[in-house]
Write an enzyme that holds these catalytic residues in place. Structure first.
Site, PDB file in Angstrom:
ATOM      1  N   HIS A  21      26.333  21.429  35.170  1.00  0.00           N
ATOM      2  CA  HIS A  21      25.818  22.154  36.326  1.00  0.00           C
ATOM      3  C   HIS A  21      24.382  22.601  36.048  1.00  0.00           C
ATOM      4  O   HIS A  21      24.148  23.721  35.582  1.00  0.00           O
ATOM      5  CB  HIS A  21      26.686  23.390  36.608  1.00  0.00           C
ATOM      6  CG  HIS A  21      28.117  23.089  36.870  1.00  0.00           C
ATOM      7  ND1 HIS A  21      28.999  22.698  35.878  1.00  0.00           N
ATOM      8  CD2 HIS A  21      28.839  23.124  38.018  1.00  0.00           C
ATOM      9  CE1 HIS A  21      30.204  22.507  36.407  1.00  0.00           C
ATOM     10  NE2 HIS A  21      30.133  22.750  37.700  1.00  0.00           N
ATOM     11  N   HIS A  48      59.817  43.134  46.298  1.00  0.00           N
ATOM     12  CA  HIS A  48      59.588  43.852  45.045  1.00  0.00           C
ATOM     13  C   HIS A  48      60.542  43.416  43.933  1.00  0.00           C
ATOM     14  O   HIS A  48      60.499  43.977  42.833  1.00  0.00           O
ATOM     15  CB  HIS A  48      59.738  45.358  45.267  1.00  0.00           C
ATOM     16  CG  HIS A  48      58.557  45.985  45.949  1.00  0.00           C
ATOM     17  ND1 HIS A  48      58.064  45.525  47.151  1.00  0.00           N
ATOM     18  CD2 HIS A  48      57.749  47.018  45.575  1.00  0.00           C
ATOM     19  CE1 HIS A  48      57.023  46.265  47.500  1.00  0.00           C
ATOM     20  NE2 HIS A  48      56.804  47.175  46.568  1.00  0.00           N
ATOM     21  N   GLU A  52      45.495  45.229  40.543  1.00  0.00           N
ATOM     22  CA  GLU A  52      46.154  44.602  39.399  1.00  0.00           C
ATOM     23  C   GLU A  52      45.286  43.540  38.716  1.00  0.00           C
ATOM     24  O   GLU A  52      45.213  43.505  37.473  1.00  0.00           O
ATOM     25  CB  GLU A  52      47.486  43.968  39.830  1.00  0.00           C
ATOM     26  CG  GLU A  52      48.537  44.968  40.303  1.00  0.00           C
ATOM     27  CD  GLU A  52      48.442  45.269  41.791  1.00  0.00           C
ATOM     28  OE1 GLU A  52      49.323  45.989  42.300  1.00  0.00           O
ATOM     29  OE2 GLU A  52      47.482  44.803  42.443  1.00  0.00           O
ATOM     30  N   HIS A  90      24.208  21.527  41.932  1.00  0.00           N
ATOM     31  CA  HIS A  90      25.166  22.511  41.421  1.00  0.00           C
ATOM     32  C   HIS A  90      26.072  21.898  40.357  1.00  0.00           C
ATOM     33  O   HIS A  90      26.265  22.484  39.301  1.00  0.00           O
ATOM     34  CB  HIS A  90      26.017  23.078  42.556  1.00  0.00           C
ATOM     35  CG  HIS A  90      27.112  23.989  42.075  1.00  0.00           C
ATOM     36  ND1 HIS A  90      26.920  25.336  41.859  1.00  0.00           N
ATOM     37  CD2 HIS A  90      28.409  23.743  41.732  1.00  0.00           C
ATOM     38  CE1 HIS A  90      28.046  25.874  41.410  1.00  0.00           C
ATOM     39  NE2 HIS A  90      28.966  24.931  41.333  1.00  0.00           N
TER      40      HIS A  90
END
Length: 655
Positions: free
Chosen positions: A27, A466, A404, A257
Site C-alpha cells: 500500500h 443474553h 466491550e 491505496h
C-alpha cells in the site's frame, strides 16, 4: 533543516515505493501521504534509545494504519533497528517486515496492527498505562508520549470513537493522534461512504483538535508542540493530505491505496522528488542528519537509568512497586482464598472473592467491567481502588461503560505498554463484540485476562439474547487462547492463578450466574492442581473404568451426580480447559482418557461439536445446539435435559 527534511521525506518515499514494488504487493499511497508527518515525528520529536528498542521510558508510536507498514519500516531502518535487507524482504516469508506490523517480530514495532481502528484504541490503552504508572512511580521514573497515526478507515471503524470517548473522559494529555485525512480509501473517495466532521466529533469527545496542511512541515511541527503542551486533553492533529503525495501522475488516485506503482511511475516520481534512479537509496548525508540527535537520546536514556537506580536505592515503597512492575508473570506469588465445601457458590462470586483477596497483593492489577460491575463482581474492586482518571490517575478500576470492543483493545494496549496486569469483564454473550480484539491478544502473545460471566442458558429470564450457546466453542477456535471454565470455586481460584501467571497467552474465564456446590478437596484432591493440565481425573473408580464422563464448568457437578446413578465403574473427568489439555503430552492424555475405554459421554451447556473430539464420533454428548428461551434457569435445565436422570438415560441407550 527544511531542505534536509524535504530530502529525508523524499528518501522515505523512495523506500516505500521500492519496497512495495519489489514485493509486488502493498500500500504505497497512504504511506506516502503520511510520510511528512511521520518523518518529522521520528527525526525531531520521538524519544527512544537507539541502542534498545524496548527501553521502558520511550515514547510509543502506534501505526494504526497498519497497511502503511513500509512507512514505519523505512523509519525503523533509519533508527538502526532493521537492516536494508529487511526492507528488501518486505512481505516475504520469515522476514522482519511482514505486510502489516507485528510486535513480536520487528524491533521498534509497538503493536500488531491491520484491523482498522484497533491501533487507535490500543493507543488509548498505552496512554492510560503511562498515566497510571506515572502517577504511581513518579515522573522521574516514567513519563512519555503516546503517538498514533490513523487513516480515514481507522476513524470509520466505530471502535475508534468508542476508545476516543474514554480518552477524552480520562483527559489523557500525553496521547497525540495524527489523522492522515487524504480522503481516499480502497474503493474510492471517502465522500462516497462518510460525511463525518471529525473536528466537531472529537471536540465533542473532549479532545484538542488541530487542523494542518499535512505536507507543511512548519505546521506539523507547531501542531506536535501544541499537542505536547496540552496536558488536560488528548490531541487530534488532522492532517489534510494528498494520497500518494509526490507521485508523478497518480497523486490522489485510489489505485495507489493497495497496488504497487508501475516501474515508469516510480522512475518519474523519483525524478520529481530529486532522487536518483537507484533502488533503495539512502544517501550518507540524510542518514547522518537523521542520526545527529542519537547521542542526545542515548544520554537521556542513561540519565533516566541513573535516576531509577538512585530511586531504587533510597525509596523503599518505589522499589516495592517497581518490583511488581518488572516481575515476570510466572514468578507472581498469589495467595488465593479458600471456600467451604458444600456451600452453593456461583463461580462469578468465587471470582469476586478471589479478586477481593488479591487486590492489595497485586498492586499492578488493573481493569474493570463494561458497565456490569455488580453482575461481574467487580464492584468491590471499583469501590476500593477508585475509577481511573475520574478519581485520580493512580486509581485502578477502569469504568469502560458499554464499550466491550474498545475495552478489549484498550487492555491490549495496556499489556503492550508493560508493567500492568489488565483484565476486563462482561457477559459471555457479549464476547462477540470483543472477539477481534481477543484474536489480536492471541496474535500478539498478550496475557490479557477476559472475565466472562453468565456463561450459559442458566442466565434464565433475560432470554436468548443474553444466553450464550455457541460462544465458548467459538472462542476455543482462536489459536493460543486459553479457555477456562471452572467447575466450582476451587477450580475458579486455580484457573485465575493459571491466567495471571501466563507469560504470553490470553485467557478467557467462563463463569456461572447460578450457584454450584463447592467440591471438597479432601474428597477430590486433584481439584486444586488438576486444572493446570486442562483436564484431570476428578473422581476415580476401582480399576479400569467401564465408562468415562467428561464435563466442564457447571456440568461437572451434573456428571458427578450422573455417575452415582450407575453401578458400573465410572470415571469422572473435569475439563476446564480444552486448550491446556490438548497441549499435554500424549502419555498424560491417554492416562486421563485411555484409548481402550470407548464408552464415553460429555456434558457442557453449549454447542456439542467440540466434544466429539474427546468422546469419539459415536460418543454421547449432552449439550445445546439451539438458542435458549426466557424462563427461570431451573425450568430451562429440565426442558433441555440437563438432569442426572436424562444424562444417564442417554448413556444407557448408547452403552
Amino acid at each position: 533543516m527544511t531542505n534536509m527534511t524535504d530530502k529525508t521525506v523524499a528518501v522515505v518515499k523512495g523506500l516505500i515505493m521500492d519496497g512495495v514494488a519489489k514485493a509486488n504487493s502493498g500500500h504505497p499511497g497512504g504511506a506516502m501521504s503520511s510520510a511528512d508527518y511521520a518523518t518529522i515525528l521520528f527525526s525531531e520529536f520521538l524519544d527512544f534509545n537507539p541502542d534498545d528498542a524496548s527501553w521502558f521510558n520511550r515514547d510509543r508510536f502506534i501505526l494504526s494504519a497498519g497497511h502503511e507498514s513500509m512507512l514505519l519500516y523505512s523509519l525503523l531502518h533509519l533508527n538502526g533497528f532493521i537492516s536494508m535487507d529487511d526492507i528488501k524482504n518486505f512481505r516475504q516469508l520469515g522476514s522482519l517486515t511482514p505486510g502489516h506490523p507485528e510486535v513480536h517480530l520487528t524491533p521498534g514495532v509497538e503493536a500488531t496492527t491491520g484491523p482498522l481502528g484497533q491501533g487507535f484504541a490500543m493507543s488509548v490503552g498505552f496512554a492510560a498505562a503511562e498515566a497510571h504508572l506515572r502517577a504511581r512511580l513518579g515522573e522521574d521514573a516514567l513519563s512519555h508520549y503516546t503517538y498514533v497515526l490513523s487513516s480515514d478507515g481507522d476513524l470509520q471503524e466505530p471502535i475508534a470513537l468508542g476508545a476516543a470517548s474514554l480518552a477524552g473522559l480520562w483527559k489523557l494529555g500525553k496521547l497525540i493522534a495524527y489523522y492522515d485525512s487524504n480522503k481516499i480509501q480502497l474503493a474510492g473517495p471517502t465522500c462516497k461512504a462518510d460525511c463525518t466532521d471529525h473536528k466537531k466529533v472529537f471536540e465533542g469527545l473532549c479532545w484538542q483538535v488541530i487542523e494542518v496542511d499535512g505536507h507543511n512541515h512548519d505546521e506539523i511541527r507547531a501542531a506536535i508542540r501544541a499537542g505536547q503542551m496540552e496536558t488536560g486533553k488528548p490531541t487530534l492533529i488532522i492532517g489534510h493530505t494528498v494520497m500518494a503525495k509526490g507521485c508523478a501522475t497518480m497523486e490522489g488516485s485510489h489505485k495507489t491505496h493497495g497496488e504497487p506503482l508501475k516501474a515508469d511511475e516510480i522512475a518519474a516520481t523519483k525524478k520529481k522528488l530529486g532522487l536518483p534512479a537507484t533502488d533503495f537509496h539512502v544517501p550518507a548525508d540524510v542518514l547522518a542528519a537523521y542520526c545527529a540527535r542519537f547521542d542526545g537520546l542515548r544520554a537521556k536514556a542513561a540519565a533516566w537509568q541513573t535516576r531509577v537506580d538512585a530511586k531504587l536505592a533510597k525509596d523503599a515503597p518505589f522499589a516495592a512497586l517497581w518490583a511488581h512492575v518488572t516481575t515476570p508473570r510466572p514468578e507472581l506469588a498469589i495467595d488465593w482464598p479458600s471456600f467451604t465445601p458444600g456451600e452453593s457458590v456461583a463461580t462469578r462470586q468465587a471470582w469476586g472473592k478471589c479478586l477481593d483477596a488479591v487486590t492489595n497483593a497485586l498492586p499492578t492489577l488493573v481493569g474493570g467491567s463494561a458497565d456490569l460491575d455488580p453482575s461481574n463482581q467487580t464492584m468491590n474492586f471499583r469501590t476500593l481502588c477508585g475509577d481511573f482518571a475520574v478519581d485520580g490517575y493512580a486509581a485502578r478500576n477502569l469504568a469502560f461503560g458499554v464499550r466491550e470492543f474498545p475495552m478489549a483493545a484498550i487492555m491490549n494496549g495496556m499489556q503492550l505498554h508493560g508493567g500492568l496486569l489488565p483484565f476486563g469483564a462482561t457477559f459471555l454473550t457479549f464476547s462477540d463484540y470483543c472477539r477481534n480484539a481477543i484474536r489480536m491478544s492471541a496474535l500478539q502473545d498478550l496475557p490479557v485476562l477476559y472475565v466472562f460471566t453468565h456463561d450459559s442458558f442458566w442466565v434464565g429470564e433475560d432470554g436468548p439474547t443474553h444466553q450464550p450457546i455457541e460462544h465458548v466453542s467459538s472462542l476455543r477456535l482462536i489459536p493460543d487462547l486459553i479457555d477456562l471454565r471452572p467447575a466450582d470455586a476451587n477450580e475458579t481460584a486455580t484457573c485465575l492463578d493459571i491466567a495471571l501467571k501466563q507469560p504470553r497467552h490470553p485467557s478467557c474465564l467462563f463463569l456461572t450466574r447460578q450457584g454450584l456446590p463447592v467440591l471438597d478437596p479432601a474428597e477430590y484432591p486433584a481439584i486444586i492442581d488438576g486444572p493446570r493440565r486442562g483436564a484431570y481425573v476428578l473422581k476415580e473408580c476401582d480399576g479400569t473404568p467401564d465408562l468415562i464422563l467428561i464435563a466442564s464448568g457447571s456440568e461437572v457437578s451434573l456428571a458427578l451426580a450422573t455417575a452415582r446413578l450407575f453401578k458400573r465403574k465410572v470415571r469422572v473427568v473435569s475439563m476446564p480447559s480444552a486448550k491446556l489439555f490438548d497441549d499435554q503430552p500424549e502419555s498424560y492424555k491417554h492416562a486421563v482418557l485411555p484409548p481402550a475405554v470407548t464408552a464415553r459421554a460429555a456434558a457442557e451447556a453449549g454447542r456439542t461439536g467440540l466434544w466429539y473430539k474427546y468422546v469419539g464420533l459415536d460418543g454421547v454428548v449432552l449439550g445445546l445446539d439451539h438458542f435458549g428461551a426466557s424462563a427461570p434457569g431451573k425450568v430451562l435445565s429440565d426442558r433441555y435435559g440437563f438432569t442426572p436422570e436424562n444424562f444417564a438415560r442417554m448413556i444407557r441407550e448408547k452403552y
